[in-house]
Design an enzyme around this catalytic site. Sequence first.
Site, PDB file in Angstrom:
ATOM      1  N   GLU A  86     -19.431 -22.803  83.641  1.00 57.74           N
ATOM      2  CA  GLU A  86     -19.204 -21.383  83.391  1.00 57.74           C
ATOM      3  C   GLU A  86     -19.932 -20.468  84.373  1.00 57.74           C
ATOM      4  O   GLU A  86     -19.417 -19.414  84.723  1.00 57.74           O
ATOM      5  CB  GLU A  86     -19.644 -21.029  81.954  1.00 57.74           C
ATOM      6  CG  GLU A  86     -18.804 -21.667  80.862  1.00 57.74           C
ATOM      7  CD  GLU A  86     -17.371 -21.147  80.859  1.00 57.74           C
ATOM      8  OE1 GLU A  86     -17.151 -19.974  81.244  1.00 57.74           O
ATOM      9  OE2 GLU A  86     -16.465 -21.921  80.503  1.00 57.74           O
ATOM     10  N   SER A 489     -14.691 -32.250  14.801  1.00 60.34           N
ATOM     11  CA  SER A 489     -15.921 -32.406  14.013  1.00 60.34           C
ATOM     12  C   SER A 489     -17.172 -31.944  14.734  1.00 60.34           C
ATOM     13  O   SER A 489     -18.256 -31.925  14.129  1.00 60.34           O
ATOM     14  CB  SER A 489     -16.076 -33.876  13.580  1.00 60.34           C
ATOM     15  OG  SER A 489     -15.043 -34.247  12.700  1.00 60.34           O
TER      16      SER A 489
END
Length: 888
Positions: A86, A489
């Site tokens: 770069e 229950s």
Amino acid sequence: MSWVKKLLIVCLVGFFAGILTIVAMYFYVRNDLPDVATLKEVKLQTPMQVYTADGQLISQFGEKRRIPLKLDEMPPLLIQAFLAIEDTRFYEHPGIDIIGIMRAVTVVASSGDFSQGASTITQQLARNFFLSREKKIMRKIKEVFLAFRIEQLLSKDEILELYLNKIELGHRSFGVGAAAQVYFGKTVDELTLDEIAIIAGLPKAPSTLNPIRSPANAKNRRDIVLTRMRAINVISEQDYRTALAAPITSKLHGAQITASAPYIAEMVRQQMVERYGEETAYSEGYRVYTTIHSQHQHAAKQALQQNLYNYDERHGYRGAVAKLWKSELAEQTGTPEDTYPEQEQQPVFTEEGRPEHAEIINYLTKQQGIEDLFPAVVLTVYNNSADVLLASDQIVTLEWDGLKWARAFITDERQAVAPKSAAATLAPGMHILVRQQDEQWRLSQVPAASSALVAINPENGAIQALVGGYSFSQSQFNRVTQAKRQVGSNIKPFIYSAALEQDYTLASIMNDAPIHQWDDNAGIAWRPRNSPPVYDGPIRIREALAKSKNVVSVRLLRGVGIDESIRHLQRFGFAANDLPRNETLSLGSASLTPLELVTGYAVFANGGFLVTPFIVDRVLNEQDEVIYQHLPEIACTECQTTAASDDELAAAEPEQAGDSEQQLYELFNTMQQTESAPADDPGVESEPEPATPILAEQVISSQNAFLIADALTSSVWGGGDWAKGTGWNGTAWRVQRLKRRDISAKTGTTNDSKDTWFSGFTTATAVTTWVGFDDANRSLGRAQWHANMGQDQSAGTESGARTALPAWLDYMTKVLPDYEQQPMQAPTGLASVRIDLASGLLSRSTDHTSSFEYFKIGTEPTQYSQNSVQQIHFDNDKKAEPDESELF
């Protein structure tokens, strides 16, 4: 000489004209140039991360994936790779590279092609932060001036660090840290040279050069980067050749999740968005620490999934996923057409016979597994085994132990005969699912039923583990928090609690006999029945609760009254509109979520306090500052001066209340130190100043809570004397396997076994499990006897004890060793009295016909079964210790 002078003049004029042009351009664009000083305080958008209490990553949320790194945390080779491709002269130029610009100008002048780049890293940083990516002259001019400003403001290292953290690198990864994770599942210091070169080559065109979308393009770009690195002697010739020869092996990786809890992650995401807004929650780098422990969460997930597999295997095999080719074995045995008619389909490969190996692998790589189920193709079937091919190109063998369960599913109530060979179930060419269990490969299938498991800390409501279903990828519906189902229950302890507030005791005798009541509106008689339909006649309330006697629950509801019962149930946090105003309430027709139910059970576990469940413990920002700390409501029985009744609690003296506040403060600080701080959180250097703790509301007396909790221990251990023929089991007797006396538990099953429940607790944890179908009208059915399984099976109608309890038991087996055995201590205001087991009256006997029972002071029986001296022991600290023969 005149020609030379003219040339010199022209050059000078051009030079000054250029200077004037640059000055003019600067003044023309300067008002549009942003303030680069903001780079000094730049805040990179980072995702929100969610952790367990012990520092394991659960998930992360955010549009941009970024892992910010300091420059000295990045490998030098990675930095050199970016500089090589770069900006080779980065540390030499003032922000722009004149040589590069002249090269680009030449290309533009000669061809009109603007594709030639000349941007330095500083210019790219300027563009990434302040400008667009459009290729226009004016944008380029602004970029140049911004680059000069940035070079004056920041050092070269600061510029490079910002660039390497900011640059877009594809697949929503920004910065090199995120790219290493996304493409290779590594940290930057783990990258190889060829992987570094791939990442360094991405900035030019991250969408088309990334190795996931285009391995060929990525390879070409990688080789260019490596060539540049070799040209400037960053790498050796040998390293260069080795990296060039390396294959492209990248694949998409998510965040490095170390604790699987997707339902919890989604709960946290919703809370964070609600609290901070979506944009802030996803981009400010918040770290959210939850209340769950990673090992407990893992145990919960394993327990839930294994239990669903077990249920699925009891009810039969639903057939292969697909048929890839017709085989002679299938034609000879009728498999799968005759055995699994619902799986009839055309073969994937139309040609006769087995396709090429590569074709099968190609097919498998496109198939999706789920959780721990792997797609596989049957290659060869033997008498009692089969060889199958996995997508990894591995051939594994399914032994008979992993196949013998697979009798055909017919209905939820019926299964076909047990298979006598592997060929009765499998044939070559079948696409099936397999999993590993106890290091053995096993034929499997995606469970049809659903389930939920949640555990909370009764003292403060912190969620310790939560699994909202078999697989979040299959269904994001969180059954812990969103599924209101009839509780069966599991409602009974709350009904019995209401009865204890009236004139009932655990020794009260109720008539366990059938009920026949005419309903004028329906024109039929209501006949609630026990399950199983066994009736014991006169029975103590303790025994009736432990055995889950339906008719006794109905009679207690009648004794208390429906309105009063509903008012009492609302104390546990249950909404009135979830509680039907009829007698079916006593049998569990109320619809609650598992989280609501376990919160109610926590009231019995903590001495009568209603705590509020919570999942987020604290939130830290990027600077490791605590920006949110949850302040839970704490159950503190020690903070009350008396536990005789709610009225007496409300009338406590001011001085006593002050002592209670100090006790609460000390308890809160202790809990914060022992439970809140994650073991692996290096971000918090010191504990924040503790806030004032909050006392949870006491909704029932500590005596009531203790009596129900103690009665529910009989559901586990039963009572009577087996040697004398009077022994009996409670519905939760399988919990005895844990060999702990501090567990209270209750089963729950609704009509037609559409919902099955199990809830149990100690003083340290309360856990509820649910199993059912998402289709609330579908029954869990029954499993018929399986000839291949012998005694190693669970045949019969599905119920809370058979279907939901195993997941609870599996989870508790793994987590209970983390909690010291600590039986609940009897509060003040209770009397321990020896009673006659048959009548509930006082007894002077010390044999199997009597035992100690707890009573609220003033509710003890005043008569006794024989002419003897009444024996009442007031014990404010702990339950009297009877002989082993006297234990229930």
